[in-house]
Design a protein around this motif. Structure first.
Motif, mmCIF file in Angstrom:
data_model
loop_
_atom_site.group_PDB
_atom_site.id
_atom_site.type_symbol
_atom_site.label_atom_id
_atom_site.label_comp_id
_atom_site.label_asym_id
_atom_site.label_seq_id
_atom_site.Cartn_x
_atom_site.Cartn_y
_atom_site.Cartn_z
ATOM 1 N N GLN A 182 -38.417 -62.035 -131.083
ATOM 2 C CA GLN A 182 -37.675 -62.519 -130.121
ATOM 3 C C GLN A 182 -36.303 -62.936 -130.633
ATOM 4 O OE1 GLN A 182 -40.212 -65.554 -128.576
ATOM 5 N NE2 GLN A 182 -40.780 -64.364 -126.923
ATOM 6 N N TYR A 211 -38.624 -74.193 -131.842
ATOM 7 C CA TYR A 211 -38.043 -72.776 -132.116
ATOM 8 C C TYR A 211 -36.598 -73.044 -133.063
ATOM 9 C CZ TYR A 211 -40.812 -70.872 -128.069
ATOM 10 O OH TYR A 211 -41.548 -70.296 -127.333
ATOM 11 N N ILE A 269 -40.213 -78.370 -129.848
ATOM 12 C CA ILE A 269 -40.565 -78.075 -128.329
ATOM 13 C C ILE A 269 -42.201 -78.997 -128.195
ATOM 14 C CG2 ILE A 269 -41.178 -76.532 -126.536
ATOM 15 C CD1 ILE A 269 -38.438 -76.095 -127.351
ATOM 16 N N ALA A 329 -42.732 -79.786 -115.477
ATOM 17 C CA ALA A 329 -41.511 -79.339 -115.253
ATOM 18 C C ALA A 329 -41.175 -77.999 -115.825
ATOM 19 C CB ALA A 329 -40.551 -80.285 -115.558
ATOM 20 N N SER A 330 -40.477 -77.292 -115.192
ATOM 21 C CA SER A 330 -39.671 -76.145 -116.189
ATOM 22 C C SER A 330 -39.019 -76.544 -117.491
ATOM 23 C CB SER A 330 -38.588 -75.585 -115.191
ATOM 24 O OG SER A 330 -38.092 -74.207 -115.974
ATOM 25 N N GLY A 331 -39.629 -75.820 -118.528
ATOM 26 C CA GLY A 331 -38.876 -76.175 -119.864
ATOM 27 C C GLY A 331 -39.608 -77.347 -120.493
ATOM 28 N N SER A 332 -41.017 -77.503 -120.062
ATOM 29 C CA SER A 332 -41.746 -78.860 -120.449
ATOM 30 C C SER A 332 -42.422 -78.181 -121.593
ATOM 31 C CB SER A 332 -42.636 -79.434 -119.645
ATOM 32 O OG SER A 332 -43.455 -78.501 -118.935
ATOM 33 N N GLY A 333 -42.798 -76.744 -121.959
ATOM 34 C CA GLY A 333 -43.331 -76.201 -123.119
ATOM 35 C C GLY A 333 -44.749 -75.391 -122.612
ATOM 36 N N LYS A 334 -44.884 -75.207 -121.544
ATOM 37 C CA LYS A 334 -46.233 -74.547 -121.010
ATOM 38 C C LYS A 334 -46.510 -73.421 -121.591
ATOM 39 C CE LYS A 334 -45.189 -75.017 -116.550
ATOM 40 N NZ LYS A 334 -43.869 -75.561 -116.904
ATOM 41 N N SER A 335 -45.339 -72.177 -121.384
ATOM 42 C CA SER A 335 -45.505 -71.122 -122.179
ATOM 43 C C SER A 335 -45.749 -70.949 -123.485
ATOM 44 C CB SER A 335 -44.251 -70.037 -121.496
ATOM 45 O OG SER A 335 -44.300 -70.118 -120.203
ATOM 46 N N THR A 336 -45.061 -71.977 -124.212
ATOM 47 C CA THR A 336 -44.841 -72.112 -125.803
ATOM 48 C C THR A 336 -46.449 -72.420 -125.937
ATOM 49 O OG1 THR A 336 -42.756 -72.864 -125.383
ATOM 50 C CG2 THR A 336 -44.071 -72.952 -127.595
ATOM 51 N N HIS A 393 -47.056 -73.648 -111.432
ATOM 52 C CA HIS A 393 -46.280 -74.555 -110.604
ATOM 53 C C HIS A 393 -46.831 -74.879 -109.225
ATOM 54 C CE1 HIS A 393 -42.964 -74.883 -113.443
ATOM 55 N NE2 HIS A 393 -43.015 -73.782 -113.613
HETATM 56 N N1 LIG Z 1 -37.729 -67.860 -127.869
HETATM 57 C C1 LIG Z 1 -37.290 -68.844 -127.778
HETATM 58 N N2 LIG Z 1 -36.323 -69.129 -128.545
HETATM 59 C C2 LIG Z 1 -35.785 -70.573 -128.479
HETATM 60 N N3 LIG Z 1 -36.155 -71.469 -127.388
HETATM 61 C C3 LIG Z 1 -36.815 -71.029 -126.728
HETATM 62 C C4 LIG Z 1 -37.706 -69.857 -126.868
HETATM 63 N N4 LIG Z 1 -38.485 -69.983 -125.680
HETATM 64 C C5 LIG Z 1 -38.506 -71.021 -125.059
HETATM 65 N N5 LIG Z 1 -37.530 -71.765 -125.516
HETATM 66 C C6 LIG Z 1 -37.082 -73.214 -125.243
HETATM 67 O O1 LIG Z 1 -38.522 -73.726 -125.220
HETATM 68 C C7 LIG Z 1 -38.452 -74.727 -124.223
HETATM 69 C C8 LIG Z 1 -39.806 -74.457 -123.785
HETATM 70 O O2 LIG Z 1 -40.000 -73.313 -122.918
HETATM 71 P P1 LIG Z 1 -41.180 -72.842 -122.180
HETATM 72 O O3 LIG Z 1 -41.041 -71.258 -121.792
HETATM 73 O O4 LIG Z 1 -42.500 -73.133 -122.967
HETATM 74 O O5 LIG Z 1 -41.142 -73.622 -120.851
HETATM 75 P P2 LIG Z 1 -42.213 -73.758 -119.675
HETATM 76 O O6 LIG Z 1 -42.677 -74.963 -119.591
HETATM 77 O O7 LIG Z 1 -43.327 -72.525 -119.772
HETATM 78 O O8 LIG Z 1 -41.085 -73.296 -118.700
HETATM 79 P P3 LIG Z 1 -41.079 -72.545 -117.283
HETATM 80 O O9 LIG Z 1 -42.110 -73.194 -116.362
HETATM 81 O O10 LIG Z 1 -39.865 -72.604 -116.824
HETATM 82 O O11 LIG Z 1 -41.565 -71.159 -117.621
HETATM 83 C C9 LIG Z 1 -37.644 -74.459 -123.197
HETATM 84 O O12 LIG Z 1 -36.435 -75.561 -123.258
HETATM 85 C C10 LIG Z 1 -36.979 -73.093 -123.717
HETATM 86 O O13 LIG Z 1 -35.565 -72.959 -123.291
#
Ligand SMILES: Nc1ncnc2c1ncn2[C@@H]1O[C@H](COP(=O)(O)OP(=O)(O)OP(=O)(O)O)[C@@H](O)[C@H]1O
Length: 620
Positions: A122, A363, A368, A387-394, A546
């Motif tokens: 990435q 990251y 995160i 919430a969006s950006g809380s780190g779920k996908s991570t 969500h």
């Molecule tokens: N590849 C990356 N490099 C740097 N920062 C990243 C990367 N991927 C995600 N982030 C940051 O990490 C934080 C968490 O992202 P993540 O995708 O895990 O959130 P999320 O809870 O799944 O959000 P959403 O609900 O919007 O999908 C966010 O602030 C995002 O900007």
């Protein structure tokens, strides 16, 4: 510095041509023979000149001279055929070596990319990766396929002529070679600023490439905002930078190049007077002088090719060097797979639990997940929201082993994910995300991506649970319907349903669904989770969403906030105590009753038996 970099480039190239070295050595051997054959026509011409001189001296008749000419023409034709044949073999071998090297290099690159950690991939723009795997690798072709033969000939021919001239008379040889150092100095001048220019050129070309890819990818958005290539400012900027650099490069190189080319043809200025002098003092035979003049005429011209080679090779070496990060990428996972050892966690094992203990992840320097402890018990369903950006996908990617924690560990039945080979991990965890990518091919090919063989009833069950039964029935050739790249002929929701079926078909005990039903309507989403529970009750499931319609059944629901677990519990518990959960649930319940209707329909609906308050009528 440049030399050091060149060395690194040559080393990589040497590694890449590993299996083609014998072929290339053979190509060189044939080229050597062909280069010797290059001298034959000159020698034959000298024989012709000798015949003419014999005739002038009245030592032979016109008939004898004509016969000599016929014979010489025959020899020349034979030499030409032989030379063509030998060049043909040399080029055939060098082209084979080049294309095998290209295929081999691309195989290594895509394998390395497949095993490299996701966050590392990435960090590259897709335009950069495309540039590496396609354009940078392509550059190697010209070097191996053409330069191997042509540069060898360009070196060998002047060398052989020099030997021959020394054999005739050393003074003639010196006269023929004197301009060479001048030309070489000029060529070095020509190369002097090229390194930095070349690097700059590459950077600008990559930027232009990236912007063009970005522009092409987003043409629908550009249309929406009425932007064309001329008005897309990033593209204009990069194009201008590109053209100004190319112009500067041309201005710098053209005069030096013209001087170098002229000097290479100037050796006759010395050979002619030297030859005249030697002839005058009877130190050389006239036929030898004729032969020497014929040979000297284009003797240094092949050096042009060598100069081209140096310019091209710098470009190729720069391309090869750019491959190094991928070639040297962390392939520990690949090795782990190849390493002997028992399968630590069998996918066939009953009940797989996943545990995160003190997991920390950033990251680059952005933290995160500060510290996370979490258990997904075997056979349970966990829903994660926040919430969006809380780190779920991570977190999902950490569990799937696509990201490595910088601290703590993710374990699957007690075994650290980092210790598993990619294959082992893929047999344990399947992931379906919001971006459902389909490859060019049939629906069946796409569904079977994770497995070589699938029983028809397994496929039908996965399709049924993914709520894609109707879709398959509608498609002209059912499972054998072809989809184009990225499945763009299907809607987002249709692609998602197929990706869900693919994840189910992977038959893994752990399933991670990251917004995998985001494009589905509430009813479809509810039906999917109901069927998932009914038909795959043993799976350990993590759902990130969500919209929570149909997920009340989950064993645990986690609310994530800035990388921390803010709350965890059952639906009933959270609805009572968690403000965030109450809010999203309330909003979803309200929106569930929203309908878009015209005035008339709305009025009649209000008059019908629908209880007031259950329906929010948005009048249009
Ligand atoms: N590849 C990356 N490099 C740097 N920062 C990243 C990367 N991927 C995600 N982030 C940051 O990490 C934080 C968490 O992202 P993540 O995708 O895990 O959130 P999320 O809870 O799944 O959000 P959403 O609900 O919007 O999908 C966010 O602030 C995002 O900007």
């Amino acid at each position: 510095m440049a030399e050091f970099e060149d060395k690194a480039g040559w080393r990589t190239l040497w590694f890449l041509i590993d299996r083609q070295r014998t072929r290339l050595a053979l190509a060189f051997a044939f080229t050597l023979v062909a280069a010797t054959m290059e001298l034959v026509p000159f020698w034959l011409l000298a024989q012709g000149a000798q015949a003419v001189l014999g005739f002038i001296d009245q030592q032979s008749t016109t008939t004898e001279m004509a016969e000599t000419f016929y014979q010489l023409a025959l020899w020349m034709a034979a030499a030409l055929v032989l030379k063509t044949l030998i060049y043909g073999i040399a080029y055939f071998l060098s082209h084979q070596a080049a294309f095998f090297t290209l295929a081999h290099t691309r195989r290594i690159l895509v394998t390395r990319l497949a095993w490299a950690p996701l966050h590392w991939i990435q960090s590259y723009h897709s335009g950069q990766l495309k540039q590496m795997v396609l354009q940078d690798v392509d550059k190697i072709e010209n070097l191996i396929a053409h330069h191997t033969v042509e540069v060898s000939v360009s070196l060998l021919t002047p060398l052989l002529i020099t030997f021959y001239l020394f054999w005739i008379d050393w003074r003639l040889a010196v006269a023929a070679l004197l301009v060479a150092p001048l030309a070489i100095i000029c060529s070095m001048l020509f190369m002097r600023d090229m390194d930095s220019m070349q690097d700059q050129y590459h950077q600008v070309a990559v930027s232009l490439n990236k912007t063009t890819v970005e522009y092409l990818r987003n043409i629908p958005v550009m249309k929406l905002f009425r932007q064309d290539a001329r008005r897309f400012s990033a593209m204009v900027q990069h194009s201008q930078h590109y053209y100004s650099l190319v112009e500067a490069l041309t201005r710098l190189t053209v005069p030096r190049w013209a001087l170098f080319t002229s000097l290479l043809g100037a050796n006759m200025l010395l050979v002619l007077p030297a030859g005249g002098f030697l002839l005058l003092h009877n130190e050389i035979a006239l036929t030898d002088l004729i032969l020497a003049i014929l040979l000297c005429g284009g003797m240094l011209r092949p050096l042009l090719k060598i100069s081209h080679f140096f310019t091209d090779s710098r470009e190729v070496l720069a391309s090869v060097r750019r491959l190094n990060p991928v070639l040297n990428a962390d392939n520990s996972a690949e090795h782990a797979q190849q390493a002997e050892g028992a399968d630590p966690v069998s996918s066939r094992e009953e009940g797989i639990d996943v545990e995160l203990s003190r997991v920390r992840f950033s990251y680059d320097k952005t933290l995160i997940i500060p510290e996370m402890d979490l258990t997904l018990p075997a056979g349970s369903t966990t829903v994660m929201t926040g919430a969006s950006g809380s780190g779920k996908s991570t977190l999902a990617q950490l569990i799937a082993g696509l990201l490595m924690p910088e601290q703590g560990q993710v374990t699957i039945n007690g075994r650290a994910v980092t210790d598993l080979s990619n294959e082992q991990r893929a047999s344990l965890v399947a992931v379906a995300t919001q971006d459902a990518f389909l490859f060019k091919g049939t629906i069946r090919d796409n569904l079977m991506l994770a497995r070589d063989t699938v029983q028809e009833h397994d496929m039908e069950l996965a399709i049924k649970v993914a709520q894609a039964e109707h879709l398959i029935q509608q498609l002209p050739d059912g499972y054998d319907t072809r989809v184009n790249e990225q499945g763009t002929r299907l809607s987002g929701g249709e692609r998602q349903r197929l990706a869900l079926a693919r994840a189910l078909l992977a038959d893994t005990p752990v399933l991670v669904l990251d917004e995998a039903t985001a494009f589905a309507d509430n009813l479809t989403q509810q039906a999917f989770y109901r069927d998932l529970q009914e038909h795959y009750p043993d799976k350990t499931v993590l759902i990130i969403a969500h919209r929570l319609a149909g997920m009340e059944f989950a064993d645990q629901i986690i609310v994530l906030h800035k990388g921390h677990i803010q709350d965890a519990g059952s639906h009933t518990e959270l609805i009572q105590r968690n403000a965030y959960y109450q809010k999203i649930w309330q909003l979803q319940r309200d929106s569930h009753h929203w309908t878009l209707q015209d005035d008339q329909a709305c009025e009649s609906r209000k008059r019908s038996d629908v209880t007031e308050g259950e329906t929010t009528c948005l009048q249009i």
